[in-house]
Design a protein around this motif. Sequence first.
Motif, short mmCIF file in Angstrom:
data_model
loop_
_atom_site.label_atom_id
_atom_site.label_comp_id
_atom_site.label_asym_id
_atom_site.label_seq_id
_atom_site.Cartn_x
_atom_site.Cartn_y
_atom_site.Cartn_z
N PHE A 189 0.59 -1.23 -0.02
CA PHE A 189 0.14 -0.07 -0.01
C PHE A 189 0.46 1.81 -0.03
CE2 PHE A 189 -2.76 -3.00 1.64
CZ PHE A 189 -3.96 -2.90 0.92
N LEU A 190 2.06 1.04 0.65
CA LEU A 190 2.98 2.55 0.20
C LEU A 190 3.37 2.28 -0.57
CD1 LEU A 190 4.44 2.76 4.44
CD2 LEU A 190 2.75 3.97 2.80
N SER A 191 3.30 1.38 -1.55
CA SER A 191 4.40 1.58 -2.98
C SER A 191 3.10 2.21 -4.61
CB SER A 191 4.58 -0.27 -3.27
OG SER A 191 3.73 -0.46 -3.90
N SER A 192 3.53 1.87 -5.46
CA SER A 192 2.99 2.67 -6.90
C SER A 192 2.10 1.51 -7.26
CB SER A 192 4.16 3.52 -7.78
OG SER A 192 4.57 1.82 -8.26
N ALA A 193 2.52 0.60 -6.92
CA ALA A 193 1.39 -1.25 -6.77
C ALA A 193 -0.79 -0.64 -6.90
CB ALA A 193 1.23 -2.36 -5.70
N ILE A 194 -0.99 -0.20 -6.29
CA ILE A 194 -2.12 0.48 -6.18
C ILE A 194 -2.68 1.55 -6.10
CG2 ILE A 194 -4.53 0.22 -4.93
CD1 ILE A 194 -2.98 -2.49 -3.81
N VAL A 195 -1.61 2.56 -5.67
CA VAL A 195 -1.81 3.41 -5.31
C VAL A 195 -0.52 5.06 -6.61
CG1 VAL A 195 -2.00 6.09 -3.97
CG2 VAL A 195 -2.17 4.26 -2.98
N VAL A 197 1.73 7.39 -7.35
CA VAL A 197 2.96 8.21 -6.36
C VAL A 197 2.08 9.62 -6.87
CG1 VAL A 197 4.93 8.68 -6.06
CG2 VAL A 197 4.30 6.70 -6.91
N ASP A 198 2.01 9.78 -8.30
CA ASP A 198 1.26 11.70 -8.15
C ASP A 198 0.08 12.03 -7.82
OD1 ASP A 198 3.23 11.76 -10.34
OD2 ASP A 198 2.02 10.93 -12.12
N TYR A 204 5.30 13.42 1.08
CA TYR A 204 4.66 11.83 1.37
C TYR A 204 5.02 10.78 0.50
CZ TYR A 204 1.44 13.09 5.89
OH TYR A 204 0.99 13.46 6.64
N ARG A 205 5.14 11.80 -0.56
CA ARG A 205 6.24 10.77 -2.16
C ARG A 205 6.95 10.14 -1.44
NH1 ARG A 205 4.54 14.83 -6.79
NH2 ARG A 205 2.23 15.14 -6.59
N ALA A 210 10.66 5.42 -1.48
CA ALA A 210 11.70 5.10 -1.29
C ALA A 210 11.49 4.16 -1.48
CB ALA A 210 12.46 5.06 0.31
N ASN A 211 10.29 2.78 -1.25
CA ASN A 211 9.98 1.92 -1.07
C ASN A 211 11.22 1.03 -2.29
OD1 ASN A 211 8.67 -1.10 -1.80
ND2 ASN A 211 6.75 -0.01 0.02
#
Length: 264
Positions: A189-195, A197-198, A204-205, A210-211
């Motif tokens: 959930f803290l990667s671009s897998a689902i969310v 980044v833009d 918070y980016r 950093a992931n």
Amino acid sequence: MSILSAFGSNRSLVFELTRREILGRYRGASFGLLWSLISPFLMLMVYTLAFGFIMKSRWPGTTGTTTEFALILFVGLTVHGFFAECVNRAPSLIVGNTSYVKRVVFPLDLLVWSMTFSALFHLLMNTVVLLLLQLLWNGQIHATTLLFPLVVLPLIILTVGVGWIVSALGVFLRDIGQVVGVVTAAMLFLSSAIVPVDSVPEHYRWVFMANPLTFIINEARQVVIWGNAPNWLGLGIYFVIAIAVASFGHMLFQKLRKGFADVL
């Protein structure tokens, strides 16, 4: 070269362990190995239903169709699934194979390789499903898809290194098995897998960037979904870091393995 030496001289053993692990996972199931193809379909249906239809999520800079969003989402889930499968299994890898620990001549570091190749098999099956869906929905598969193995190669090396570190520490710190599940879920959930980044607030980016999964997921989408060339410079830097992590992990594993038998 130390991280490849054991694998290079015991390739047949690694492949046999991998084969037994894959077949053992589906032994007794009515559909057998077909579950390696069925499971990705089911996973994609659940996430697409949740994020595509119920939450009406759309990816910025795309046509906004549900099918395109599903493919973009599936790439992220596939990459994360490979990493999470290895890391979640690593804490119990040595503890669950005490018979190998007692055999002095058995190269224990091969267990991490077999675990990684087993996860790579499922990554391959997920990729087959992804390409079939892309061909069905979009009518084409980009030529840049051939670069996908090069994109995930640095992640594979990094995963092997993390596997050595976590599996070695898991012998002495049993609580680590409880922690890694939370960490891998957070990395999803803290990667671009689902969310995208833009869409994350700018302050918070850095957490997402950093992931270690974010960069690989983004580059995998570039070559598979959008037909663009990957960021070769970024992949080169990632590869160097992955080699450093794998070298450190192998060194730590070889140093700590001397105490495995005493603890187990």
